[in-house]
Design a protein around this motif. Sequence first.
Motif, PDB file in Angstrom:
ATOM      1  N   PRO A 110       0.973  -0.871   0.044  1.00  0.00           N
ATOM      2  CA  PRO A 110       0.041  -0.612   0.314  1.00  0.00           C
ATOM      3  C   PRO A 110       0.985   1.191  -0.094  1.00  0.00           C
ATOM      4  O   PRO A 110       0.008   2.549  -0.165  1.00  0.00           O
ATOM      5  CB  PRO A 110      -0.605  -0.005   1.593  1.00  0.00           C
ATOM      6  N   LEU A 111       1.993   1.354   0.111  1.00  0.00           N
ATOM      7  CA  LEU A 111       2.413   2.595   0.245  1.00  0.00           C
ATOM      8  C   LEU A 111       3.655   2.797  -0.960  1.00  0.00           C
ATOM      9  O   LEU A 111       4.055   3.879  -0.751  1.00  0.00           O
ATOM     10  CB  LEU A 111       3.887   2.447   1.785  1.00  0.00           C
ATOM     11  N   GLU A 112       3.073   1.561  -2.086  1.00  0.00           N
ATOM     12  CA  GLU A 112       4.202   1.699  -2.805  1.00  0.00           C
ATOM     13  C   GLU A 112       4.063   3.366  -3.573  1.00  0.00           C
ATOM     14  O   GLU A 112       2.656   2.915  -3.731  1.00  0.00           O
ATOM     15  CB  GLU A 112       4.320   0.677  -3.739  1.00  0.00           C
ATOM     16  N   GLY A 113       4.334   3.700  -4.579  1.00  0.00           N
ATOM     17  CA  GLY A 113       4.176   5.032  -4.683  1.00  0.00           C
ATOM     18  C   GLY A 113       4.415   6.517  -3.654  1.00  0.00           C
ATOM     19  O   GLY A 113       3.700   7.740  -4.469  1.00  0.00           O
ATOM     20  N   PHE A 114       3.944   6.280  -2.219  1.00  0.00           N
ATOM     21  CA  PHE A 114       4.006   7.142  -1.173  1.00  0.00           C
ATOM     22  C   PHE A 114       5.298   7.572  -0.497  1.00  0.00           C
ATOM     23  O   PHE A 114       4.816   8.690   0.146  1.00  0.00           O
ATOM     24  CB  PHE A 114       2.995   7.036  -0.546  1.00  0.00           C
ATOM     25  N   LEU A 115       6.422   6.852  -0.972  1.00  0.00           N
ATOM     26  CA  LEU A 115       7.435   7.516  -0.152  1.00  0.00           C
ATOM     27  C   LEU A 115       8.249   8.701  -1.030  1.00  0.00           C
ATOM     28  O   LEU A 115       9.371   8.161  -1.886  1.00  0.00           O
ATOM     29  CB  LEU A 115       8.159   6.031  -0.139  1.00  0.00           C
ATOM     30  N   TYR A 116       8.067   9.589  -1.267  1.00  0.00           N
ATOM     31  CA  TYR A 116       8.203  10.370  -2.382  1.00  0.00           C
ATOM     32  C   TYR A 116      10.045  10.467  -2.049  1.00  0.00           C
ATOM     33  O   TYR A 116      10.406  10.938  -1.053  1.00  0.00           O
ATOM     34  CB  TYR A 116       7.448  11.633  -2.271  1.00  0.00           C
ATOM     35  N   PRO A 117       9.896  10.352  -3.342  1.00  0.00           N
ATOM     36  CA  PRO A 117      11.225  10.796  -3.850  1.00  0.00           C
ATOM     37  C   PRO A 117      11.704  12.418  -3.432  1.00  0.00           C
ATOM     38  O   PRO A 117      11.534  13.529  -3.480  1.00  0.00           O
ATOM     39  CB  PRO A 117      11.726  10.145  -5.329  1.00  0.00           C
ATOM     40  N   ASP A 163       8.024   6.282  12.372  1.00  0.00           N
ATOM     41  CA  ASP A 163       8.095   8.631  11.613  1.00  0.00           C
ATOM     42  C   ASP A 163       8.723   9.057  11.346  1.00  0.00           C
ATOM     43  O   ASP A 163       8.770   9.320   9.779  1.00  0.00           O
ATOM     44  CB  ASP A 163       9.159   8.861  13.411  1.00  0.00           C
ATOM     45  N   VAL A 164      10.038   7.872  10.325  1.00  0.00           N
ATOM     46  CA  VAL A 164      10.114   8.323   8.850  1.00  0.00           C
ATOM     47  C   VAL A 164       9.619   7.555   8.477  1.00  0.00           C
ATOM     48  O   VAL A 164       9.509   8.679   7.065  1.00  0.00           O
ATOM     49  CB  VAL A 164      11.752   7.625   8.567  1.00  0.00           C
ATOM     50  N   LEU A 165       8.537   6.637   7.507  1.00  0.00           N
ATOM     51  CA  LEU A 165       7.489   6.744   6.811  1.00  0.00           C
ATOM     52  C   LEU A 165       7.229   7.866   6.716  1.00  0.00           C
ATOM     53  O   LEU A 165       6.359   7.809   5.470  1.00  0.00           O
ATOM     54  CB  LEU A 165       7.529   5.141   6.918  1.00  0.00           C
TER      55      LEU A 165
END
Length: 582
Positions: A394-401, A414-416
Amino acid sequence: MTEYGRGAGSEPWHPEDPLYGDQGWGAQQQVAPGQAQYGEQQAHQQYAQQQNPQVQQHQQQHPQHQHQHQQQYVQQPQDPYGQQHYGEQPQQSQQPQQGYPQEQYVQQQAQYTAGWDTTGQQAAMPYAAQQPAEGYPGYGTESPDYYGTPEAYPPPQPPGQRRAVPEQAPEWTPEAEQEPEEENHPFFSDGKGGDEPDSDEDEPRGSRRGGGGRDRRGGKGKKKGKSGRACLVLVVVFSLGVGGAGYVGYQFWQKKFGAAPDYVGTGSTPVQVEIPQGAGGYEIGSILAKAGVVKSQGAFVSAQNDNPKGKTLQAGVYTLNKGMSAANAVAAMLNPASRSNFIIPEGKRNAWVYEQIDKRLELKPGTTKDVAKAQAKNLGLPDWANDDKEIQDPLEGFLYPASYPVAKGAKPEDVLRKMVSRANQEYGKVDLKGMAAKLGLKSPLQVITVASLVQAEGKYKHDFDKVARVVYNRLKPNNTETYGLLDFDSTVNYAKSTSTLDIGAVKHLRDFKHPYNTYYIHGLPPGPIGNPGESALHSALNPTPGPWYYFVSVTENETLFAVTNEEHEQNRKKYEKEKSGQ
């Protein structure tokens, strides 16, 4: 005092008194006693008429009374003592009675003229009769001239101009000159007032000025001792107040204008500090001071202002030393070697991000991945991010570069959460729902999925717009080239968690049944296959118009696009030749 004359007393009339002859009215020559008395009576009648208009009316109506009293007043001798007899009626005979004073007649004349009303009736006398004092000389006796002495009273004033007689100052004595009266301020008293036997409140006024009073020096020695102690207390309190005010003022000056405390040198003991996004000089200085890097916030702010590049400091994690001077701390933060931010490159998958977080936080491998799977719904994802049950992550595409401060001791969640928040911020700049409908997509998540495909398939950003057009052309079910299949190798690699160009023969890929295998499924995969950057998202929203269904990147500066499969095969041969170096 009477209405127009002076009251009874032992002092004689003053020569300048208006009722003494005519000297008070400006006359300078000496006249006969009878004439002076008559002039005095006329002046008095004029003054009474000015004060009471009814007098003039009475005189006009009763002239015989006026003439009768004039004759009586002329024949009376002068009484140097001015003794009055209030309440007695004037005599009608031409001969005055023995001992009848002059001032009594003047008073009676004033009462007579002022006591008549408009009806001609005489008013009652306001004062009771008084008898002359014993021993005072009467008429016919000789007495010295008291009007030439300094003790004579000044002339009387009319009622509207009278002033209070000022109190006579006390007589001068050598004791008063040498020893001034002691001040009795409440501050210097013992607080008991007149209750004590030696209080001045119970002492007669005359005794305080000397004479019959007690000895001033001996009798009040105890009180002066108390006054001395009060003065000492006052001096101590004043000194403490001045000293305290001076200390506070010095601290204020040091804080506002003095040099802030600072360390010297480059320090020791490395430490990591995290500077949040958008932090200014004061906030950075506060963070460094709490970590022990610099000695004070003010020293860092001053050093940052003194450095020409001090305002270019960025957010991130810095490895610095404890006990550094503020100038050295600013210089170290400007050096890229001291920055230890965690940077997510564009297109990286979440699996790579999880591994890097574990290494940075010195955690067991797989820790961050397990946290992401367990707390995915608690990390701030938008509502439209989980609309497909077949989504692999579900987090794929939402850990913005982007660059993130990840310091030792931080928690993975907290990091995520920071990364998801950054993705929401960037995606929120665009109307994804509206653009999805315009592009023929079902949801905003599919827009992010297209952007991830563009990011993975296109090697160079200048080709992203045409690559995005190829994606949308292949998604059309009526195309005769792919028939609604994307046929992207990147999706197979994502499904297999690999990164290779040799994925095998197409006939074998068709048999690989996986929701993310675009050789097997029609349309888009359930979700993004990586984390697209800003350029890929922009191209996904704004594809270049064109008929292309195929493309291949021959070199870094050359990407070949084709409409038909035959044309595409010719481009692939060129690519293989370029790759072999022939």
